[in-house]
Design an enzyme around this catalytic site. Structure first.
Site, short mmCIF file in Angstrom:
data_model
loop_
_atom_site.label_atom_id
_atom_site.label_comp_id
_atom_site.label_asym_id
_atom_site.label_seq_id
_atom_site.Cartn_x
_atom_site.Cartn_y
_atom_site.Cartn_z
CG HIS A 28 37.50 -0.36 48.14
ND1 HIS A 28 36.33 -0.88 47.99
CD2 HIS A 28 38.31 -1.69 47.52
CE1 HIS A 28 36.36 -2.18 47.83
NE2 HIS A 28 37.57 -2.59 47.16
CE LYS B 177 38.36 -3.86 50.97
NZ LYS B 177 37.92 -5.07 51.29
#
Length: 226
Positions: A102, A76
């Protein structure tokens, strides 16, 4: 898979971050961007180690899932500023696609930093599901490391029991019931059973919380618990 393609998916996203071989520094940088994710990582690490201990796994695997849990959302750090600042609007299709990258970005980043392959695999595979419905690769049970599956269970439980902008965290039994209804294609019964026994016996982890962005309200609709 090489590190370069995933890291180049969002040019400039990692500029200025501490990438000189220390994943803990990257984790701290992520926490500076998103305090909720930092607290979530700590709780997932704790739950994952507790599940592993409940299963009777050795100290080495307990340490593995603890480290993998702490770093599972490290990808992230590559989220665009637009996504990180999205607190009041629904996610666009592009944002949804970015979120689903991610695990790849995180595993590529850790690989580039020289982190051990078992930890990298935890990060890469923590959203895979035994029935093949997960992402990013649609792996099935035999190809998903047990460590990643443990982290997946811990990840979901913490997401369900943590306060989010769109809802209060569920009580333990409510969260366990929701996870049970997801079925064995999502959570292996032995691993879910270990979580059930552990939190019923010793309670939930209540620490290291933080504010979550409103975009988190839509993650479960994407099958992304946290």
């Amino acid at each position: 898979m090489t590190a370069q393609p995933a890291l180049l998916a969002y040019p400039g996203a990692l500029d200025g971050l501490p990438l000189a071989g220390d994943p803990s520094a990257v984790a701290l940088a992520l926490g500076a961007q998103d305090p909720y994710t930092q607290g979530h990582g700590r709780r997932v690490a704790h739950y994952a180690a507790r599940i592993a201990a409940r299963l009777g796994l050795g100290a080495e695997e307990q340490d593995l899932v603890r480290t993998g849990g702490l770093l599972h959302d490290i990808g992230k750090i590559g989220f665009s500023r637009k996504l990180l600042s999205n607190r009041n609007t629904r996610l666009t299709a592009g944002m949804r696609a970015e979120i689903r990258r991610h695990p790849e970005i995180g595993s590529a980043l850790l690989k580039a930093l020289g982190v051990a392959d078992p930890v990298v695999d935890c990060v890469r595979c923590h959203h895979e599901r035994p029935d093949g419905s997960g992402y990013p690769f649609g792996l099935t049970a035999a190809d998903i490391p047990r460590s990643a599956q443990i982290i997946s269970v811990a990840d979901c439980f913490d997401a369900l029991t943590t306060d989010r902008p769109y809802q209060r965290g569920r009580q333990i039994e409510q969260a366990l019931a929701i996870m049970g209804r997801m079925g064995p294609g999502v959570f292996p019964p032995a691993l879910l059973g270990a979580l059930v026994d552990e939190v019923r016996g010793n309670g939930a982890t209540r620490h290291a919380s933080g504010a979550a962005p409103a975009a988190a309200a839509q993650l479960y609709s994407l099958g992304i618990p946290g």
